[in-house]
Scaffold this motif. Structure first.
Motif, PDB file in Angstrom:
ATOM      1  N   SER A  70       0.786  -1.217   0.000  1.00 12.58           N
ATOM      2  CA  SER A  70       0.000   0.000   0.000  1.00 12.58           C
ATOM      3  C   SER A  70       0.829   1.283   0.000  1.00 12.58           C
ATOM      4  O   SER A  70       0.283   2.366  -0.185  1.00 12.58           O
ATOM      5  N   SER A  71       2.135   1.179   0.228  1.00  8.72           N
ATOM      6  CA  SER A  71       2.921   2.415   0.228  1.00  8.72           C
ATOM      7  C   SER A  71       4.337   2.122  -0.246  1.00  8.72           C
ATOM      8  O   SER A  71       4.776   0.965  -0.289  1.00  8.72           O
ATOM      9  N   LEU A  72       5.011   3.217  -0.534  1.00  8.04           N
ATOM     10  CA  LEU A  72       6.410   3.116  -0.952  1.00  8.04           C
ATOM     11  C   LEU A  72       7.250   2.440   0.144  1.00  8.04           C
ATOM     12  O   LEU A  72       8.079   1.569  -0.124  1.00  8.04           O
ATOM     13  N   GLU A  73       6.984   2.823   1.416  1.00 10.46           N
ATOM     14  CA  GLU A  73       7.731   2.233   2.539  1.00 10.46           C
ATOM     15  C   GLU A  73       7.507   0.723   2.610  1.00 10.46           C
ATOM     16  O   GLU A  73       8.438  -0.049   2.866  1.00 10.46           O
ATOM     17  N   ASP A  74       6.242   0.304   2.376  1.00  4.22           N
ATOM     18  CA  ASP A  74       5.951  -1.136   2.426  1.00  4.22           C
ATOM     19  C   ASP A  74       6.685  -1.872   1.309  1.00  4.22           C
ATOM     20  O   ASP A  74       7.138  -3.006   1.476  1.00  4.22           O
ATOM     21  N   ALA A  75       6.785  -1.200   0.139  1.00  4.80           N
ATOM     22  CA  ALA A  75       7.512  -1.828  -0.978  1.00  4.80           C
ATOM     23  C   ALA A  75       8.981  -2.036  -0.582  1.00  4.80           C
ATOM     24  O   ALA A  75       9.558  -3.094  -0.812  1.00  4.80           O
ATOM     25  N   VAL A  76       9.538  -0.994   0.066  1.00 10.67           N
ATOM     26  CA  VAL A  76      10.938  -1.090   0.480  1.00 10.67           C
ATOM     27  C   VAL A  76      11.115  -2.221   1.500  1.00 10.67           C
ATOM     28  O   VAL A  76      12.023  -3.049   1.362  1.00 10.67           O
ATOM     29  N   SER A  77      10.190  -2.295   2.508  1.00 11.18           N
ATOM     30  CA  SER A  77      10.390  -3.392   3.474  1.00 11.18           C
ATOM     31  C   SER A  77      10.129  -4.749   2.856  1.00 11.18           C
ATOM     32  O   SER A  77      10.763  -5.728   3.282  1.00 11.18           O
ATOM     33  N   ALA A  78       9.250  -4.837   1.874  1.00  9.93           N
ATOM     34  CA  ALA A  78       9.043  -6.145   1.241  1.00  9.93           C
ATOM     35  C   ALA A  78      10.325  -6.619   0.550  1.00  9.93           C
ATOM     36  O   ALA A  78      10.615  -7.813   0.494  1.00  9.93           O
ATOM     37  N   VAL A  79      11.098  -5.675   0.028  1.00  9.03           N
ATOM     38  CA  VAL A  79      12.336  -6.045  -0.685  1.00  9.03           C
ATOM     39  C   VAL A  79      13.480  -6.298   0.299  1.00  9.03           C
ATOM     40  O   VAL A  79      14.216  -7.267   0.173  1.00  9.03           O
ATOM     41  N   THR A  80      13.609  -5.401   1.283  1.00  5.43           N
ATOM     42  CA  THR A  80      14.805  -5.469   2.140  1.00  5.43           C
ATOM     43  C   THR A  80      14.549  -6.204   3.452  1.00  5.43           C
ATOM     44  O   THR A  80      15.493  -6.569   4.150  1.00  5.43           O
TER      45      THR A  80
END
Ligand code: AMP
Length: 412
Positions: A401-411
């Motif tokens: 749902s957010s840019l931050e969530d995308a980052v945590s999904a990757v890292t």
């Protein structure tokens, strides 16, 4: 040259990205190891006055006699592309009055060296060395520390080695022994190769390095320098060995170990790899207690080594240097309006430690997915009307749902 095909000069090579990555990693890990042991970075020029090497390395050595790239500059000075590191470091030590610093001065460096040798696998005319030098102390713990550091550099690079160790004593012992060895060689003159025979006067020790059958047979019974060490040198060598034994660093004593440079005294060592064929020396060095003085400085002991970067990497095949990459993400841009979101996402991913790239060549979405495969992305983030993260290993794709969530999904 006119109209001909342009190629890198004989004995040189280009470092393309795949190799550059492994080299960078080797450098980084070596640097960490050496700096933990108190070695500081230093660099000297790639060319020096020719006289430095003639005096430092030795007039009678192969390097000075036939392997140096020497040229005259426009001011008529004779300059030489450095064939080795130690002479330059000792020159710098004297020039900058480093004997006034707290001793020992411990330095490391990495850079190109030049020798006009016949190129073959593992032997080049421009090659790279990792170098370590410790000046201003003859403490045996420095010899042992240096040897262990090189063993660690090689071990963490996945290089199988054996360590050969010997001692050359002091300059006086070496000179006396040289006389006896000359007499021994002269008495067996007919067995020797032309090359060894022609160098009986200038460099008799090199007879131990010869591949020539007759010479090898003649050398089988030759006297060894290590049997004639003076008590102080013998004691020094015993202490080096005791420290290596205590540290569990295995070595083989090799009384015929002769390094190709004239300046060595006391400890000498060489690491060989069984995976390198004819050019098996992967790194080596020793003590050079008279060199600084010979170059015009105060009497100053020193010890150092050089390891060949290309040979380390050749011998570390299968090390899987690339497996050590951080997580890699590729941001897919489905339409032009999403470019700035994708750009922000890439920055955020990089800030979080991921290796992130985005589409920058106008590919279709299908083409972008192919590109993600090509660069072996671990994750693809599709930055469209919604944000989707695809795990390339499992194929799972989910919306976040957010840019931050995308980052945590990757890292994460
Ligand atoms: P040396 O001082 O000659 O023992 O050289 C130290 C290390 O540099 C060797 O153990 C090799 O790993 C490397 N080396 C020396 N000469 C070459 C060369 N021509 N090409 C590639 N590596 C070399």
């Amino acid at each position: 040259m006119a109209g001909g095909k342009l190629q890198a000069p004989r004995g040189t090579f280009d470092v393309l990205p795949e190799d550059a990555f492994a080299r960078g990693l080797l450098r980084k890990r070596s640097e960490e190891l050496l700096e933990h042991a108190g070695y500081q970075p230093a660099e000297t020029p790639i060319f020096e006055d020719t006289g430095l090497f003639a005096r430092g390395v030795g007039e009678s050595t192969d390097i000075v006699q036939k392997e140096m790239f020497t040229f005259e500059d426009m001011g008529g000075r004779s300059l030489t592309l450095r064939p080795e590191n130690t002479a330059g470091i000792c020159r710098a030590y004297v020039e900058h009055g480093m004997h006034k610093l707290p001793q020992p001065v411990k330095l490391w460096s990495w850079g190109p060296f030049f020798r006009h040798e016949a190129p073959q696998a593992g032997r080049y005319r421009q090659f790279t060395q990792l170098n370590v030098e410790a000046l201003g102390s003859d403490d045996p713990s420095l010899d042992a520390e240096l040897i262990i550091l090189l063993a660690q550099v090689l071990e963490q690079s996945g290089v199988r080695t054996r360590l050969l160790l010997s001692s050359l004593g002091n300059a006086g012992t070496r000179a006396e022994y040289g006389e006896d060895l000359r007499a021994y060689l002269r008495a067996r003159d007919a067995w020797l190769s032309d090359e060894v025979r022609s160098r009986i006067d200038t460099n008799p020790l090199r007879a131990f390095d010869s591949d020539h059958e007759g010479t090898r047979a003649a050398m089988a019974e030759a006297p060894h320098l290590i049997d004639r060490l003076e008590p102080e040198d013998s004691m020094h060598f015993s202490e080096v060995r005791a420290l290596l034994d205590e540290a569990g660093c295995a070595y083989e004593l090799d009384p015929t170990l002769v390094r190709g440079l004239d300046y060595y005294t006391r400890t000498v060592f060489e690491f060989e790899s069984p995976d390198l064929g004819a050019q098996s020396g992967v790194g080596g060095g020793g003590r050079y207690d008279g060199l600084v003085e010979k170059l015009g400085g105060p009497p100053t002991p020193g010890v150092g080594w050089a390891a060949g970067v290309e040979r380390i990497l050749l011998a570390s095949q299968g090390m899987g240097w690339t497996a050590l990459l951080p997580v890699r993400a590729y941001v897919v841009v489905p339409k032009a309006e999403c470019r700035s979101l994708a750009f922000r996402l890439v920055q955020a991913l990089r800030d979080a430690g991921a290796l992130a790239e985005m589409e920058q060549a106008g590919r279709s979405v299908k083409g972008q997915m192919k590109q993600a495969d090509r660069i072996k992305a671990d994750y693809v983030v599709i930055a469209g009307d919604s944000l989707e993260v695809k795990d390339m290993a499992t194929g799972d794709q989910r919306e976040v749902s957010s840019l931050e969530d995308a980052v945590s999904a990757v890292t994460g």
